[in-house]
Design a protein around this motif. Structure first.
Motif, PDB file in Angstrom:
ATOM      1  N   THR A  63      21.437   1.015 -13.408  1.00 24.35           N
ATOM      2  CA  THR A  63      22.434   0.227 -13.977  1.00 24.35           C
ATOM      3  C   THR A  63      22.007  -1.390 -13.875  1.00 24.35           C
ATOM      4  OG1 THR A  63      23.847   0.193 -11.938  1.00 24.35           O
ATOM      5  CG2 THR A  63      24.092   2.021 -13.324  1.00 24.35           C
ATOM      6  N   GLU A  64      21.498  -1.649 -12.872  1.00 17.46           N
ATOM      7  CA  GLU A  64      21.106  -3.138 -13.136  1.00 17.46           C
ATOM      8  C   GLU A  64      19.687  -3.241 -12.234  1.00 17.46           C
ATOM      9  OE1 GLU A  64      22.554  -7.587 -11.224  1.00 17.46           O
ATOM     10  OE2 GLU A  64      23.555  -5.729 -10.839  1.00 17.46           O
ATOM     11  N   VAL A  65      18.741  -4.089 -13.132  1.00 15.88           N
ATOM     12  CA  VAL A  65      17.307  -4.526 -12.444  1.00 15.88           C
ATOM     13  C   VAL A  65      17.624  -5.743 -12.188  1.00 15.88           C
ATOM     14  CG1 VAL A  65      15.089  -4.906 -12.964  1.00 15.88           C
ATOM     15  CG2 VAL A  65      16.445  -2.815 -14.127  1.00 15.88           C
ATOM     16  N   ILE A  66      17.577  -5.833 -10.684  1.00 11.70           N
ATOM     17  CA  ILE A  66      17.493  -7.230 -10.114  1.00 11.70           C
ATOM     18  C   ILE A  66      16.136  -7.789  -9.965  1.00 11.70           C
ATOM     19  CG2 ILE A  66      17.851  -8.600  -7.974  1.00 11.70           C
ATOM     20  CD1 ILE A  66      20.266  -6.518  -7.291  1.00 11.70           C
ATOM     21  N   HIS A  67      14.942  -7.126  -9.862  1.00 14.65           N
ATOM     22  CA  HIS A  67      13.623  -7.525  -9.903  1.00 14.65           C
ATOM     23  C   HIS A  67      12.990  -6.398  -9.876  1.00 14.65           C
ATOM     24  CE1 HIS A  67      10.077  -9.199  -8.328  1.00 14.65           C
ATOM     25  NE2 HIS A  67       9.648  -8.424  -7.458  1.00 14.65           N
ATOM     26  N   GLU A  68      11.426  -6.448 -10.769  1.00  9.35           N
ATOM     27  CA  GLU A  68      10.596  -5.366 -10.958  1.00  9.35           C
ATOM     28  C   GLU A  68       9.352  -6.037 -10.192  1.00  9.35           C
ATOM     29  OE1 GLU A  68      10.402  -2.870 -15.076  1.00  9.35           O
ATOM     30  OE2 GLU A  68      10.248  -5.086 -15.451  1.00  9.35           O
ATOM     31  N   GLU A  69       9.030  -5.074  -9.505  1.00 10.79           N
ATOM     32  CA  GLU A  69       7.550  -5.288  -8.807  1.00 10.79           C
ATOM     33  C   GLU A  69       6.498  -4.339  -9.361  1.00 10.79           C
ATOM     34  OE1 GLU A  69       7.765  -6.415  -4.608  1.00 10.79           O
ATOM     35  OE2 GLU A  69       6.725  -4.768  -4.008  1.00 10.79           O
ATOM     36  N   PHE A  70       5.404  -5.384  -9.313  1.00 11.36           N
ATOM     37  CA  PHE A  70       4.038  -4.569  -9.952  1.00 11.36           C
ATOM     38  C   PHE A  70       3.118  -4.886  -8.688  1.00 11.36           C
ATOM     39  CE2 PHE A  70       6.531  -5.491 -13.773  1.00 11.36           C
ATOM     40  CZ  PHE A  70       6.472  -4.586 -14.377  1.00 11.36           C
ATOM     41  N   CYS A  71       2.471  -4.035  -8.203  1.00 10.77           N
ATOM     42  CA  CYS A  71       1.334  -4.361  -6.904  1.00 10.77           C
ATOM     43  C   CYS A  71      -0.060  -3.524  -7.429  1.00 10.77           C
ATOM     44  CB  CYS A  71       2.156  -3.914  -5.845  1.00 10.77           C
ATOM     45  SG  CYS A  71       3.321  -4.949  -5.098  1.00 10.77           S
ATOM     46  N   LEU A  72      -0.951  -4.139  -6.982  1.00  8.26           N
ATOM     47  CA  LEU A  72      -2.217  -3.492  -6.991  1.00  8.26           C
ATOM     48  C   LEU A  72      -3.214  -4.144  -5.917  1.00  8.26           C
ATOM     49  CD1 LEU A  72      -4.064  -1.445  -8.180  1.00  8.26           C
ATOM     50  CD2 LEU A  72      -4.859  -2.876 -10.000  1.00  8.26           C
ATOM     51  N   PHE A  73      -3.568  -3.375  -5.154  1.00 12.42           N
ATOM     52  CA  PHE A  73      -4.463  -4.133  -4.073  1.00 12.42           C
ATOM     53  C   PHE A  73      -5.612  -3.346  -3.628  1.00 12.42           C
ATOM     54  CE2 PHE A  73      -0.391  -3.442  -1.897  1.00 12.42           C
ATOM     55  CZ  PHE A  73      -0.796  -2.372  -1.115  1.00 12.42           C
ATOM     56  N   PRO A  74      -6.643  -3.799  -3.311  1.00 13.18           N
ATOM     57  CA  PRO A  74      -7.894  -2.885  -2.926  1.00 13.18           C
ATOM     58  C   PRO A  74      -7.682  -2.273  -1.605  1.00 13.18           C
ATOM     59  CG  PRO A  74      -8.460  -5.284  -2.733  1.00 13.18           C
ATOM     60  CD  PRO A  74      -7.105  -5.253  -3.239  1.00 13.18           C
ATOM     61  N   MET A  75      -8.104  -1.082  -1.479  1.00 15.72           N
ATOM     62  CA  MET A  75      -7.920  -0.345  -0.061  1.00 15.72           C
ATOM     63  C   MET A  75      -9.072  -0.162   0.548  1.00 15.72           C
ATOM     64  SD  MET A  75      -4.773   0.709   0.412  1.00 15.72           S
ATOM     65  CE  MET A  75      -4.658   2.220   1.344  1.00 15.72           C
ATOM     66  N   ASN A  76     -10.246  -0.157  -0.378  1.00 16.96           N
ATOM     67  CA  ASN A  76     -11.765   0.225   0.157  1.00 16.96           C
ATOM     68  C   ASN A  76     -12.654  -0.865   0.028  1.00 16.96           C
ATOM     69  OD1 ASN A  76     -11.841   0.647  -2.447  1.00 16.96           O
ATOM     70  ND2 ASN A  76     -13.212   2.696  -2.226  1.00 16.96           N
ATOM     71  N   LEU A  77     -12.245  -2.145  -0.148  1.00 24.25           N
ATOM     72  CA  LEU A  77     -13.100  -3.346  -0.447  1.00 24.25           C
ATOM     73  C   LEU A  77     -14.113  -3.313   0.600  1.00 24.25           C
ATOM     74  CD1 LEU A  77     -13.225  -5.593  -2.605  1.00 24.25           C
ATOM     75  CD2 LEU A  77     -12.211  -6.811  -0.895  1.00 24.25           C
ATOM     76  N   PRO A  78     -15.439  -3.361   0.276  1.00 24.08           N
ATOM     77  CA  PRO A  78     -16.295  -3.521   1.476  1.00 24.08           C
ATOM     78  C   PRO A  78     -16.167  -4.661   2.250  1.00 24.08           C
ATOM     79  CG  PRO A  78     -17.189  -2.982  -0.754  1.00 24.08           C
ATOM     80  CD  PRO A  78     -16.026  -3.317  -1.202  1.00 24.08           C
ATOM     81  N   LEU A  79     -16.771  -4.440   3.494  1.00 29.50           N
ATOM     82  CA  LEU A  79     -16.669  -5.996   4.182  1.00 29.50           C
ATOM     83  C   LEU A  79     -17.503  -6.805   3.757  1.00 29.50           C
ATOM     84  CD1 LEU A  79     -16.779  -4.289   7.754  1.00 29.50           C
ATOM     85  CD2 LEU A  79     -14.916  -5.204   6.616  1.00 29.50           C
ATOM     86  N   PRO A  80     -17.186  -8.059   3.915  1.00 32.59           N
ATOM     87  CA  PRO A  80     -18.055  -9.209   3.267  1.00 32.59           C
ATOM     88  C   PRO A  80     -19.604  -9.395   4.058  1.00 32.59           C
ATOM     89  CG  PRO A  80     -15.955 -10.105   3.736  1.00 32.59           C
ATOM     90  CD  PRO A  80     -16.261  -8.544   4.611  1.00 32.59           C
ATOM     91  N   ASP A  81     -20.493  -9.946   3.342  1.00 30.71           N
ATOM     92  CA  ASP A  81     -21.696 -10.241   4.076  1.00 30.71           C
ATOM     93  C   ASP A  81     -21.332 -11.332   5.124  1.00 30.71           C
ATOM     94  OD1 ASP A  81     -24.141 -11.343   4.708  1.00 30.71           O
ATOM     95  OD2 ASP A  81     -24.469 -12.302   3.020  1.00 30.71           O
ATOM     96  N   ARG A  82     -21.499 -10.646   6.458  1.00 28.56           N
ATOM     97  CA  ARG A  82     -20.981 -11.633   7.615  1.00 28.56           C
ATOM     98  C   ARG A  82     -22.206 -12.683   8.084  1.00 28.56           C
ATOM     99  NH1 ARG A  82     -19.550  -6.420   8.029  1.00 28.56           N
ATOM    100  NH2 ARG A  82     -20.882  -6.074  10.014  1.00 28.56           N
ATOM    101  N   ASN A  83     -23.167 -12.877   7.128  1.00 29.78           N
ATOM    102  CA  ASN A  83     -24.102 -13.946   7.417  1.00 29.78           C
ATOM    103  C   ASN A  83     -24.026 -14.855   6.562  1.00 29.78           C
ATOM    104  OD1 ASN A  83     -25.709 -12.464   9.702  1.00 29.78           O
ATOM    105  ND2 ASN A  83     -26.206 -11.417   7.873  1.00 29.78           N
ATOM    106  N   GLN A  84     -22.948 -14.961   5.639  1.00 30.50           N
ATOM    107  CA  GLN A  84     -22.877 -16.211   4.648  1.00 30.50           C
ATOM    108  C   GLN A  84     -22.302 -17.259   5.440  1.00 30.50           C
ATOM    109  OE1 GLN A  84     -20.026 -15.319   1.406  1.00 30.50           O
ATOM    110  NE2 GLN A  84     -19.465 -13.478   2.708  1.00 30.50           N
ATOM    111  N   PRO A  85     -22.274 -18.556   4.878  1.00 28.20           N
ATOM    112  CA  PRO A  85     -22.132 -19.714   5.549  1.00 28.20           C
ATOM    113  C   PRO A  85     -20.483 -20.260   5.375  1.00 28.20           C
ATOM    114  CG  PRO A  85     -23.225 -20.477   3.934  1.00 28.20           C
ATOM    115  CD  PRO A  85     -23.463 -18.897   3.762  1.00 28.20           C
ATOM    116  N   VAL A  86     -19.643 -19.337   4.427  1.00 26.11           N
ATOM    117  CA  VAL A  86     -18.547 -19.384   4.246  1.00 26.11           C
ATOM    118  C   VAL A  86     -17.613 -18.453   4.663  1.00 26.11           C
ATOM    119  CG1 VAL A  86     -16.501 -19.792   2.510  1.00 26.11           C
ATOM    120  CG2 VAL A  86     -18.720 -20.782   2.141  1.00 26.11           C
TER     121      VAL A  86
END
Length: 412
Positions: free
Chosen positions: A249-272
């Motif tokens: 009867t009333e929409v106060i807020h709509e939420e749209f979510c999309l986030f990665p679940m199986n993102l590979p681990l970063p290169d852990r030798n990089q300087p950042v």
């Protein structure tokens, strides 16, 4: 060019404020840069098991808390199939403004720049960050906490990244969409779906009573590559409500979510260095991250503060100390186990997935809670996974080891 600082944090969300505040509390000279004002309200909701916050002494940051926490793993349509499973543990929703204020208060003294990062250039002892405004910032170490889509962190290409997609509505309804005072973690009942839809990738309802006649209902896909489209999620949520005679009867807020679940681990030798979503800290089994930020941020900040005290360490050496503290081999191996499990679950149809979660939540509470919060030591985590296998019916065992049979795999 501005005077160099010890650490420059990229981003202005939860991960950035968490690590900036923890470093600041340890006397590290910190600056941060984000395209939007750092005190802008955060758009998404953040849920957490209350015991996770109790462990770090921050239960006061919850805006809502539920003791009646349940899931549904039947197919629906009958008394037996509509039975709820009680979790017996409190769940909470963060007061986003309070969480943001908590970190900003601890980050008092941190200089926040409003600008857009274009390039990150490592130059031996220091790293330059070149901005869209034409300015250049310099630091001994750069930590990218700007999210999983950052272009400044290298990671291996392991194929399509699965996303947890969700479409939700905060609003008022013609009748109660769930029981009053209740939190629903997962409602996998599928009696509102057509036979064809039941062979498609499964989705579940995540819902909660926010009080004063307001509810949050969200249709969610565990993980899929590519993610389930929002229009599919919206249609399924509408079908779910229609079957139970519930109208929005009333929409106060709509939420749209999309986030990665199986993102590979970063290169852990990089300087950042990275933190948060940029560092693949989203839990591959649950999609949660804020609890992990609160637990792991202090240890990372302490390791960096000790390393920064050594003036002979350059950017690459400082980043290496950070990667070792953030992703020790124990956590890397746990992450790999979780990713293997998620890969199997992504191949399950709704019937097999309902069987899996019904079996999973029959484990002792401390086991499934530790699994979902990534707080079990590796040997115990492996023991929990073996116990789950032992409790599983044959078709689920086969799916967990070999993957689902062709007739049990979902497809659009």
């Amino acid at each position: 060019m501005a005077e160099p600082v010890d650490v420059l944090v990229l981003g202005g969300g939860p991960a950035a404020l968490c690590i900036a505040s923890e470093l600041n509390q340890r006397g590290v000279a910190v600056a941060a840069i984000a395209p939007d004002p750092v005190d802008d309200p955060w758009p998404n909701t953040y849920g957490i098991w209350a015991d996770e916050l109790k462990a770090v002494g921050l239960e006061q940051l919850l805006e809502h808390r539920w003791s009646d926490t349940v899931s549904y793993f039947g197919e629906g349509g009958s008394t037996a199939q509509d039975q709820s499973h009680a979790h017996g543990i409190d769940y909470g929703l963060f007061d986003r403004a309070a969480l943001q204020h908590h970190w900003l208060k601890r980050a008092d003294g941190v200089v926040f720049h409003q600008d857009t990062v274009q390039r990150v250039e490592v130059n031996g002892a220091t790293t330059n960050v070149c901005c869209a405004s034409g300015s250049t910032l310099q630091a001994r170490l750069v930590i990218d906490a700007s999210g999983s889509r950052t272009p400044h962190i290298r990671r291996p290409d392991q194929g399509p990244v699965a996303g947890q997609a969700a479409y939700g509505v905060v609003g008022r309804f013609s009748k109660l969409p769930i029981e009053p005072g209740r939190f629903v973690l997962m409602d996998y009942r599928c009696d509102h779906l057509s036979e064809e839809q039941r062979h498609e990738p499964p989705t579940f309802l995540y819902a909660m009573d926010l009080g004063d006649g307001v509810f949050f209902v969200e249709e969610t896909s565990l993980a899929l590559a590519p993610g389930v489209p929002y229009d599919v999620l919206k249609q399924r949520l509408q079908q779910r409500l229609d079957l139970r005679g519930v109208e929005i009867t009333e929409v106060i807020h709509e939420e749209f979510c999309l986030f990665p679940m199986n993102l590979p681990l970063p290169d852990r030798n990089q300087p950042v260095l990275a933190f948060g979503g940029a560092a693949s800290m989203v839990h591959p089994a649950s999609g949660y991250m804020v609890g992990s930020l609160l637990r792991r941020g202090p240890d990372l900040a302490q390791a960096l503060a000790e390393a920064i005290a050594n003036p002979s360490l350059d950017s690459a050496a400082l980043a290496q100390r950070g990667w070792q503290a953030l992703w020790p081999i124990e956590l890397v191996m746990r992450h790999q186990l979780y990713q293997f499990g998620l890969g199997r679950l992504m191949g399950f149809n709704e019937a097999l997935l309902r069987t899996h979660f019904a079996t999973f939540f029959s484990l002792p509470r401390e086991d499934w809670f530790g699994f979902l919060t990534n707080t079990l030591p590796l040997p115990r985590l492996m023991g929990v996974m073996l116990r789950l296998f032992a409790l599983s019916p044959w078709e689920l065992r086969r799916g967990l080891v070999l993957g689902a049979a062709q007739d049990q795999a979902p497809r659009f």
